[in-house]
Design a protein around this motif. Structure first.
Motif, mmCIF file in Angstrom:
data_model
loop_
_atom_site.group_PDB
_atom_site.id
_atom_site.type_symbol
_atom_site.label_atom_id
_atom_site.label_comp_id
_atom_site.label_asym_id
_atom_site.label_seq_id
_atom_site.Cartn_x
_atom_site.Cartn_y
_atom_site.Cartn_z
ATOM 1 N N ASP A 143 -6.599 1.052 -9.335
ATOM 2 C CA ASP A 143 -7.060 2.251 -8.635
ATOM 3 C C ASP A 143 -6.013 2.832 -7.685
ATOM 4 O O ASP A 143 -6.280 3.825 -6.996
ATOM 5 C CB ASP A 143 -8.369 1.977 -7.882
ATOM 6 C CG ASP A 143 -8.230 0.932 -6.777
ATOM 7 O OD1 ASP A 143 -7.102 0.675 -6.314
ATOM 8 O OD2 ASP A 143 -9.253 0.347 -6.367
ATOM 9 N N THR A 179 -4.744 1.507 -4.986
ATOM 10 C CA THR A 179 -4.797 1.039 -3.606
ATOM 11 C C THR A 179 -3.535 0.270 -3.240
ATOM 12 O O THR A 179 -3.060 0.321 -2.108
ATOM 13 C CB THR A 179 -6.033 0.147 -3.395
ATOM 14 O OG1 THR A 179 -7.200 0.857 -3.803
ATOM 15 C CG2 THR A 179 -6.181 -0.261 -1.939
ATOM 16 N N LEU A 180 -2.996 -0.453 -4.234
ATOM 17 C CA LEU A 180 -1.721 -1.135 -4.089
ATOM 18 C C LEU A 180 -0.766 -0.694 -5.190
ATOM 19 O O LEU A 180 -1.200 -0.331 -6.296
ATOM 20 C CB LEU A 180 -1.902 -2.655 -4.153
ATOM 21 C CG LEU A 180 -2.653 -3.326 -3.000
ATOM 22 C CD1 LEU A 180 -2.814 -4.814 -3.257
ATOM 23 C CD2 LEU A 180 -1.943 -3.084 -1.670
ATOM 24 N N ARG A 221 -4.262 -10.230 1.081
ATOM 25 C CA ARG A 221 -4.517 -9.049 0.263
ATOM 26 C C ARG A 221 -5.100 -7.913 1.103
ATOM 27 O O ARG A 221 -4.701 -6.743 0.955
ATOM 28 C CB ARG A 221 -5.472 -9.385 -0.886
ATOM 29 C CG ARG A 221 -5.638 -8.207 -1.870
ATOM 30 C CD ARG A 221 -6.681 -8.443 -2.946
ATOM 31 N NE ARG A 221 -8.015 -8.470 -2.394
ATOM 32 C CZ ARG A 221 -8.758 -9.568 -2.312
ATOM 33 N NH1 ARG A 221 -8.278 -10.712 -2.753
ATOM 34 N NH2 ARG A 221 -9.962 -9.528 -1.796
ATOM 35 N N THR A 222 -6.038 -8.229 1.978
ATOM 36 C CA THR A 222 -6.637 -7.205 2.829
ATOM 37 C C THR A 222 -5.595 -6.559 3.728
ATOM 38 O O THR A 222 -5.556 -5.333 3.895
ATOM 39 C CB THR A 222 -7.765 -7.812 3.677
ATOM 40 O OG1 THR A 222 -8.775 -8.341 2.816
ATOM 41 C CG2 THR A 222 -8.388 -6.762 4.587
ATOM 42 N N ILE A 281 -5.236 -8.985 -7.546
ATOM 43 C CA ILE A 281 -5.113 -7.555 -7.210
ATOM 44 C C ILE A 281 -5.248 -6.644 -8.419
ATOM 45 O O ILE A 281 -4.787 -5.506 -8.389
ATOM 46 C CB ILE A 281 -3.769 -7.277 -6.495
ATOM 47 C CG1 ILE A 281 -2.601 -7.774 -7.342
ATOM 48 C CG2 ILE A 281 -3.755 -7.918 -5.114
ATOM 49 C CD1 ILE A 281 -1.248 -7.340 -6.804
ATOM 50 N N ARG A 303 -7.796 -4.986 -9.603
ATOM 51 C CA ARG A 303 -8.538 -3.760 -9.284
ATOM 52 C C ARG A 303 -7.698 -2.845 -8.411
ATOM 53 O O ARG A 303 -7.655 -1.619 -8.639
ATOM 54 C CB ARG A 303 -9.849 -4.101 -8.576
ATOM 55 C CG ARG A 303 -10.724 -2.885 -8.285
ATOM 56 C CD ARG A 303 -12.001 -3.289 -7.579
ATOM 57 N NE ARG A 303 -11.709 -3.883 -6.280
ATOM 58 C CZ ARG A 303 -12.646 -4.449 -5.510
ATOM 59 N NH1 ARG A 303 -13.896 -4.518 -5.930
ATOM 60 N NH2 ARG A 303 -12.315 -4.963 -4.336
ATOM 61 N N GLU A 304 -7.003 -3.408 -7.413
ATOM 62 C CA GLU A 304 -6.209 -2.590 -6.492
ATOM 63 C C GLU A 304 -5.046 -1.909 -7.195
ATOM 64 O O GLU A 304 -4.713 -0.756 -6.901
ATOM 65 C CB GLU A 304 -5.701 -3.456 -5.337
ATOM 66 C CG GLU A 304 -6.772 -3.877 -4.342
ATOM 67 C CD GLU A 304 -7.586 -5.074 -4.804
ATOM 68 O OE1 GLU A 304 -7.322 -5.565 -5.930
ATOM 69 O OE2 GLU A 304 -8.465 -5.528 -4.047
ATOM 70 N N VAL A 343 -3.508 -4.175 1.682
ATOM 71 C CA VAL A 343 -4.232 -2.927 1.427
ATOM 72 C C VAL A 343 -4.244 -2.040 2.669
ATOM 73 O O VAL A 343 -4.172 -0.806 2.572
ATOM 74 C CB VAL A 343 -5.673 -3.235 0.963
ATOM 75 C CG1 VAL A 343 -6.522 -1.964 0.943
ATOM 76 C CG2 VAL A 343 -5.671 -3.883 -0.422
ATOM 77 N N ALA A 354 0.849 -1.202 0.000
ATOM 78 C CA ALA A 354 0.000 0.000 0.000
ATOM 79 C C ALA A 354 0.877 1.241 0.000
ATOM 80 O O ALA A 354 1.998 1.236 0.539
ATOM 81 C CB ALA A 354 -0.901 -0.008 1.228
#
Length: 307
Positions: A257, A259-260, A234-235, A251, A253-254, A238, A178
């Protein structure tokens, strides 16, 4: 093939065999009845009819569960083959593009099931209204034969086994963290620097594999948080708890955007994985399995092209 199918039905009823296989997979006659759309009493009668026809007891029964007798264990592989052969016979005479039917049991890692398989469900079930799908989303490795699974999706190096493996797509792994974690601690540049960081590992994966050219290298990672689930790792990543080694499908999507953030090391790259479909060792692949795997492979190809 049709002659064999008709001989099967003359010797013993394929529907009776379906009850036996479904009861073993679900652990009870009630479960088999639900799967096959019949009453529990009808399922019990069909199993009794099959046992009468064979002259042996195939299952021990209680009010809630069933278990195989030694004769049932011997008969189970043949019963599955007979069901597959019957479906193959129907498939040969079914026009191309026609709807398939039956119950498809699939197991897949939780994250991939959510991101890679669930998007297929609306169109697949709309195109095949007589197809029933049971999806087991679990990071645990399930024995296909004992659980009555038609196909398992795995994203991992394959162990030697008697299962039939079909590659579906490549699936690169990336180091990631993150922005909040990287703001507090500089990103590692070399493989050796990972030992200085909080690494978020799976409980059964304390070594992370990398490649240096064609040479494989691995490093033992350590951190204050480990988890048995990829979803949990993963959580935690993040949330800024450390660095993780995750597959791209986990990951996407992360990374998109922000987030990662991916982390590149100058001396090695994460070892690449593939997405595999594992099938029990059977002579015939049921049509419902072929239809599902073809749809999944097309979807994975489209996602890679669009990435």
């Amino acid at each position: 093939m049709m002659r064999l199918y008709n001989e099967f039905r003359y010797i013993m009823d394929i529907d009776d065999i379906a009850v036996f296989v479904a009861a073993q997979a679900g652990g009870s006659l009630a479960s088999a009845a639900r799967q096959l759309g019949i009453t529990a009493m009808a399922a019990s009668r069909k199993l009794a009819s099959l046992e009468h026809e064979l002259g042996v007891r195939l299952m021990h029964r209680t009010t809630r569960t069933v278990s195989l007798t030694p004769e049932g264990e011997d008969f189970l592989p043949l019963a599955r083959t007979m069901l597959d052969a019957a479906e193959e016979a129907r498939g040969i005479l079914t026009p191309t593009g026609s709807s398939v039917q039956g119950r498809l049991r699939v197991t897949a890692p939780a994250a991939f099931g959510r991101l890679g398989i669930m998007p297929l469900m609306p169109s697949l079930m709309r195109e095949h209204p007589e197809l029933h799908i049971e999806l087991l989303m679990s990071d645990e490795v399930i024995d296909l034969n004992s659980a009555g699974i038609d196909v398992a999706i795995r994203i991992a190096p394959l162990r030697d086994s008697e299962l039939v493996a079909r590659p579906l797509a490549v699936n690169p792994r990336v180091l990631c963290a993150a922005p909040s974690y990287l703001a507090a601690r500089a990103a590692p540049q070399l493989l050796s620097e990972l030992t200085e960081h909080e690494c978020l590992a799976l409980s059964n994966m304390q070594y992370w594999p990398f490649v240096d050219g064609k040479q494989e290298r691995s490093v033992r990672v350590d951190g204050r948080f480990v988890c048995s689930s990829v979803e949990g790792v993963r959580t935690a990543c993040v949330q800024g708890l450390g660095i993780a080694l995750l597959t791209v499908w986990d990951i996407q999507r992360e990374l998109s955007d922000g987030t990662l953030v991916s982390i590149g090391l100058s001396d090695v790259q994460p070892q690449e994985l593939s997405i595999w479909a594992l099938l029990p060792t059977r002579k015939y692949v049921p049509q419902r399995v072929r239809v599902f795997l073809d749809a999944l492979e097309r979807s994975l190809t489209d996602m890679q092209v669009g990435a």
